[in-house]
Motif scaffolding. Structure first.
Motif, PDB file in Angstrom:
ATOM      1  N   LYS A   1       0.645  -1.183  -0.096  1.00  0.00           N
ATOM      2  CA  LYS A   1       0.125  -0.080  -0.047  1.00  0.00           C
ATOM      3  C   LYS A   1       0.707   1.211  -0.183  1.00  0.00           C
TER       4      LYS A   1
ATOM      5  N   ILE B   1      -1.282   3.621  -5.284  1.00  0.00           N
ATOM      6  CA  ILE B   1      -2.710   3.334  -4.889  1.00  0.00           C
ATOM      7  C   ILE B   1      -3.572   4.436  -5.278  1.00  0.00           C
TER       8      ILE B   1
ATOM      9  N   THR C   1      -6.904   2.863  -8.452  1.00  0.00           N
ATOM     10  CA  THR C   1      -8.265   2.862  -8.500  1.00  0.00           C
ATOM     11  C   THR C   1      -8.903   3.469  -9.833  1.00  0.00           C
TER      12      THR C   1
ATOM     13  N   LEU D   1      -8.134   1.001 -12.781  1.00  0.00           N
ATOM     14  CA  LEU D   1      -8.638  -0.174 -12.725  1.00  0.00           C
ATOM     15  C   LEU D   1     -10.254   0.015 -13.228  1.00  0.00           C
TER      16      LEU D   1
ATOM     17  N   SER E   1      -5.337  -5.910 -12.648  1.00  0.00           N
ATOM     18  CA  SER E   1      -6.005  -6.480 -11.417  1.00  0.00           C
ATOM     19  C   SER E   1      -4.706  -7.345 -10.430  1.00  0.00           C
TER      20      SER E   1
ATOM     21  N   ALA F   1      -2.180  -4.938  -9.185  1.00  0.00           N
ATOM     22  CA  ALA F   1      -2.853  -3.916  -8.008  1.00  0.00           C
ATOM     23  C   ALA F   1      -3.281  -4.774  -6.877  1.00  0.00           C
TER      24      ALA F   1
ATOM     25  N   TYR G   1      -4.904  -4.076  -2.229  1.00  0.00           N
ATOM     26  CA  TYR G   1      -6.359  -3.892  -1.921  1.00  0.00           C
ATOM     27  C   TYR G   1      -6.514  -5.117  -0.972  1.00  0.00           C
TER      28      TYR G   1
ATOM     29  N   SER H   1     -10.207  -9.111  -3.837  1.00  0.00           N
ATOM     30  CA  SER H   1      -9.275  -9.140  -5.079  1.00  0.00           C
ATOM     31  C   SER H   1      -9.156 -10.580  -5.487  1.00  0.00           C
TER      32      SER H   1
ATOM     33  N   THR I   1     -16.485  -4.834  -7.806  1.00  0.00           N
ATOM     34  CA  THR I   1     -15.085  -4.668  -8.045  1.00  0.00           C
ATOM     35  C   THR I   1     -14.352  -4.634  -6.414  1.00  0.00           C
TER      36      THR I   1
ATOM     37  N   TRP J   1     -11.603  -2.641  -5.900  1.00  0.00           N
ATOM     38  CA  TRP J   1     -10.992  -1.359  -5.676  1.00  0.00           C
ATOM     39  C   TRP J   1     -12.130  -0.204  -5.203  1.00  0.00           C
TER      40      TRP J   1
END
Length: 524
Positions: free
Chosen positions: A234, A382, A386, A389, A443, A446, A450, A455, A522, A524
């Motif tokens: 993060k 981060i 978002t 994505l 995804s 990332a 998250y 995820s 989702t 995110w």
């Protein structure tokens, strides 16, 4: 201690020219005789560890190597052994390494999962190497404030099976190791030699070559993506994040490209290299503003290489995998050898191409460079992920919508099977597949930033949808190939009909699989 080195294969046609540069007046020639150790079931090799005792001039040195924190970096620990003690063991044919010397050293974590006393009892000599090493030192005399130096080492010799000295494999490779100073000098020098002598990057160590020799394998198994090696969190800055992602893609690309550069035409190597390139292409496009040091030319070369690999793999897969499976079900023989011969660029040509090799070098250099020097070093990844994505998710939904609209327009239309209509449908399917892959890969990159639970579920659904759509498209392409082939070889009609019959079922399956990510929340 961490060694940073780049290893290359040398094209036979360039060897004489390279040797003129390697064997200069200031160079040194050393005979290296090394004994490599592992357990009978290759526990050290599986952990990425190499253990040897090697005679270097008049000294015997015990060395252990393990994975480092970069593509070209490895942990290394060297200990000079007592000469008389080693000679006594050699006289009794009992030369064995001493594992007790690694306690409280930097290499200890790499051995943490092993019980050293038990490991020591199970060690056996697996193979030996007999190598003549020619070394020369290159110094960056242009940078007086921070002088850098590199050792260039050309190795020529053989690996010999530890229990059957009739089994041997030749070694011809060149290594560039950073002795002191900046990484930039290492990569700049390697690029110069790579351009001049058409060198090819290799991840295959002597320890790995020895392991292949004793297991009677020509190449190491294909390497797939390993997201557990993606080191992001993060608090990762944007420059740090993109470097970690590139590094993770290279961990898949380099071993497979190395195998192909040595001559492998195995479908798994080609497939995994292709997937690795796709992942990297997706990352460079999605995160293109995460670093000022990204070179837009990388994407151009990667796309070119991927296209060449695809052209070969499609026909080779038909000839070596699809056709034999059809024949097992009673299909007549179809000969694809002419199509294979007509392919102008083979996988080895695509991978050995100098522009691809230079691109790999630049990507490795980028992944190992310092992210803290960039302007965005204080900006978190981060904060932008978002939006990225969501953008790709929207594109996927739009691609699905466009395909649905075409299907609705064609419902009940007798002309819906025309060539133009089929081409439009194929284009939309490929467009959908491209967006699905990109969203999946982005995804995956990332996800560590998250919720793990959300995820994981999302990516699993995306992966299943991508697999189902991929199978549909594969069958569609196979049908088209066999239909085209039937113009000159009537036997191919069987394959065309067989794949045509599977399409309805495959289409329903991928549409069902797409419903889950479409209706899911989702992460995110």
């Amino acid at each position: 201690m961490q060694e940073i080195e780049l290893r290359f294969l040398i094209p036979p046609a360039r060897l004489k020219g390279l040797m003129r540069q390697a064997k200069v007046k200031s160079s040194q020639v050393t005979q290296l005789a090394a004994h490599y150790y592992d357990t009978p079931d290759q526990q050290l090799a599986q952990a990425g560890i190499g253990l040897r005792i090697r005679k270097e001039g008049n000294n015997w040195v015990q060395t252990i190597k393990a994975r480092g924190d970069g593509i070209a970096a490895r942990l290394e620990h060297n200990t000079t052994l007592d000469h008389e003690h080693v000679q006594a063991m050699l006289n009794n044919n009992a030369l064995m390494p001493d594992l007790t010397i690694y306690k409280d050293t930097a290499i200890a974590p790499a051995l943490a999962k092993f019980k050293l006393k038990k490991l020591a009892k199970n060690l056996t000599r697996q193979y030996v190497t007999d190598v003549e090493r020619t070394t020369r030192l290159l110094v960056d005399d242009k940078n007086y404030k921070n002088e850098s130096s590199i050792e260039v080492a050309y190795d020529h010799g053989k690996i010999i099976h530890g229990k059957d000295d009739t089994q041997r494999q030749a070694i011809k490779e060149i290594e560039f190791e950073l002795v002191s100073g900046d990484l930039d000098f290492l990569f700049a020098t390697a690029k110069t030699w790579c351009k001049r002598y058409k060198l090819c990057l290799s991840t295959v160590t002597k320890a790995e070559r020895g392991g292949l020799l004793i297991t009677e394998q020509a190449y190491s198994p294909a390497v797939s993506a390993n997201l557990s090696q993606l080191e992001v969190h993060k608090d990762s800055s944007r420059p740090t994040f993109i470097r970690a992602v590139v590094n993770n893609c290279l961990l898949q690309i380099l071993p497979n490209s190395s195998a192909i550069a040595e001559g492998s035409e195995d479908d798994d190597h080609i497939l995994q290299l292709r997937i690795g390139i796709q992942r990297l292409q997706s990352a460079l496009k999605a995160f293109n503003n995460f670093s000022d040091q990204l070179n837009p030319e990388w994407s151009v070369i990667l796309k070119q290489t991927a296209t060449l690999l695809d052209e070969y793999r499609e026909v080779a897969y038909l000839a070596h995998t699809v056709q034999p499976k059809l024949e097992q079900q009673g299909a007549p023989t179809v000969d694809w050898s002419a199509e294979l011969k007509n392919i102008k660029v083979s996988p080895i040509d695509a991978v050995q191409a100098n522009d691809f090799q230079l691109t790999l070098l630049e990507l490795i250099a980028f992944s190992m460079s310092d992210p803290s020097t960039e302007a965005q070093a204080d900006k978190l990844a981060i904060d932008k992920l978002t939006k990225i994505l969501s953008k790709h998710h929207t594109k996927l939904l739009e691609a699905e919508h466009n395909l649905d609209d075409l299907d609705i327009d064609n419902a009940g239309d007798v002309s819906s099977n025309s060539n133009d209509e089929q081409k439009a449908q194929h284009k939309l399917h490929n467009h959908l597949n491209s967006h699905l892959k990109s969203l999946r890969y982005i995804s995956e990159f990332a996800a560590p930033l998250y919720s793990k639970k959300q995820s994981k579920r999302w990516i699993k659904r995306l992966a299943k949808a991508q697999k189902a759509l991929g199978q549909y498209l594969d069958n569609l392409h196979h049908k088209d190939y066999y239909l085209q082939k039937s113009a000159t070889e009537p036997n191919a009609l069987y394959g065309a009909g067989w794949f045509a019959a599977t399409l309805v079922k495959r289409e329903k399956r991928y549409q069902k699989r797409l419903e889950k990510p479409r209706s899911s929340t989702t992460f995110w």
